[in-house]
Design an enzyme around this catalytic site. Structure first.
Site, PDB file in Angstrom:
ATOM      1  N   CYS A 120       0.838  -1.205   0.000  1.00 33.09           N
ATOM      2  CA  CYS A 120       0.000   0.000   0.000  1.00 33.09           C
ATOM      3  C   CYS A 120       0.873   1.255   0.000  1.00 33.09           C
ATOM      4  O   CYS A 120       0.622   2.197  -0.757  1.00 33.09           O
ATOM      5  CB  CYS A 120      -0.926  -0.020   1.218  1.00 33.09           C
ATOM      6  N   CYS A 121       1.901   1.266   0.838  1.00 32.79           N
ATOM      7  CA  CYS A 121       2.818   2.410   0.876  1.00 32.79           C
ATOM      8  C   CYS A 121       3.553   2.579  -0.450  1.00 32.79           C
ATOM      9  O   CYS A 121       3.797   3.699  -0.900  1.00 32.79           O
ATOM     10  CB  CYS A 121       3.827   2.252   2.007  1.00 32.79           C
ATOM     11  N   CYS A 203      -1.207   8.298   7.332  1.00 30.89           N
ATOM     12  CA  CYS A 203      -2.543   7.967   6.831  1.00 30.89           C
ATOM     13  C   CYS A 203      -3.451   7.578   7.998  1.00 30.89           C
ATOM     14  O   CYS A 203      -3.005   6.990   8.982  1.00 30.89           O
ATOM     15  CB  CYS A 203      -2.454   6.823   5.827  1.00 30.89           C
ATOM     16  N   CYS A 206      -3.526   3.920   9.333  1.00 24.14           N
ATOM     17  CA  CYS A 206      -2.284   3.345   9.878  1.00 24.14           C
ATOM     18  C   CYS A 206      -1.662   4.197  10.974  1.00 24.14           C
ATOM     19  O   CYS A 206      -0.484   4.013  11.309  1.00 24.14           O
ATOM     20  CB  CYS A 206      -1.277   3.134   8.753  1.00 24.14           C
ATOM     21  N   CYS A 229       7.419   3.952   6.170  1.00 19.75           N
ATOM     22  CA  CYS A 229       6.628   3.743   4.958  1.00 19.75           C
ATOM     23  C   CYS A 229       7.495   3.270   3.801  1.00 19.75           C
ATOM     24  O   CYS A 229       7.004   2.730   2.817  1.00 19.75           O
ATOM     25  CB  CYS A 229       5.889   5.017   4.560  1.00 19.75           C
TER      26      CYS A 229
END
Length: 234
Positions: A120-121, A203, A206, A229
């Site tokens: 995702c990062c 985010c 997270c 990240c």
């Protein structure tokens, strides 16, 4: 010009003064050296607010990029708007990923930040920064040595192997107290989540309040074997 490909291990000697701990000297050198060919990648956390104010003193029309993952806190977006009002000359860009959250879910499943946070990062932060830095000789980051074990050896000027760039970190000698003293003295606007137990803000999915002030990033990816990240890991 100092670039990734002309890098030499000899460090540039900056005076670490009492007031700015070298930060303003580093920024003057940076913009004298690179001009418009440097980008500040800003998260708009409290260190970012300090750096924006310092940068505005050196280059009022500097280029600043926020990696907009589409899943930041609303307070973060509101903070960005207030900063834009305070520093209207700054060129602030919100850089979004090439795929939407809906497209990401179709490709990798729902809530990728839970099942594979590194992926995702990569999609929502690392690839967009790669795109942003294409053509730029250097970028600025708000890393401080005090923030974590993974950051305690950061220098003012760093060879960035991940992005094949020069990474400039003016705040390496600033403490958490230094940052807040500066913000208070200059009455700077900042993300109100800092007052609610969030020393480090990323985010929304997270980021939780820090469970210990001995580790200011302890609220990031809590419960996962992840502390960064990936932007600052070669």
């Amino acid at each position: 010009m100092l670039t990734y490909h002309t890098w030499q291990d000899s460090l540039i000697d900056f005076e670490v003064d009492e007031t700015y701990k070298g930060a303003l000297n580093v920024l003057h050198w940076t913009y004298d050296h690179y001009g418009d060919d440097v980008i500040y990648a800003c998260s708009f956390g409290i260190e970012g607010i300090v750096l924006i104010d310092l940068i505005s003193k050196v280059k009022p029309d500097a280029n600043i990029v926020f990696l907009d993952t589409d899943v930041h806190f609303k307070e973060t977006y509101e903070t960005i708007e207030r900063v834009k009002e305070k520093y209207p000359q700054l060129n602030i860009e919100l850089k979004r990923p090439s795929i939407s959250l809906e497209e990401q879910a179709k490709l990798y499943g729902d809530e990728l930040w839970k099942t594979n946070p590194n992926k995702c990062c990569e999609i929502r932060k690392i690839i967009p920064l790669h795109e942003t830095l294409t053509g730029a000789k250097a970028w600025i980051s708000g890393l401080r040595r005090e923030q974590s074990e993974t950051r305690k050896h950061v220098e003012f000027i760093n060879k960035d192997n991940k992005f094949q760039s020069i990474k400039i970190c003016p705040l390496i000698h600033w403490t958490w107290k230094d940052v807040w003293r500066y913000v208070s003295k200059h009455q700077l606007t900042y993300n109100p989540l800092h007052d609610q137990g969030y020393p480090s803000i990323g985010c929304a999915h997270c980021t939780k309040p820090a469970y210990t002030m001995d580790d200011l990033r302890s609220g990031r990816w809590a419960g996962l074997n992840k502390t960064e990240c990936g932007l600052h890991v070669d």
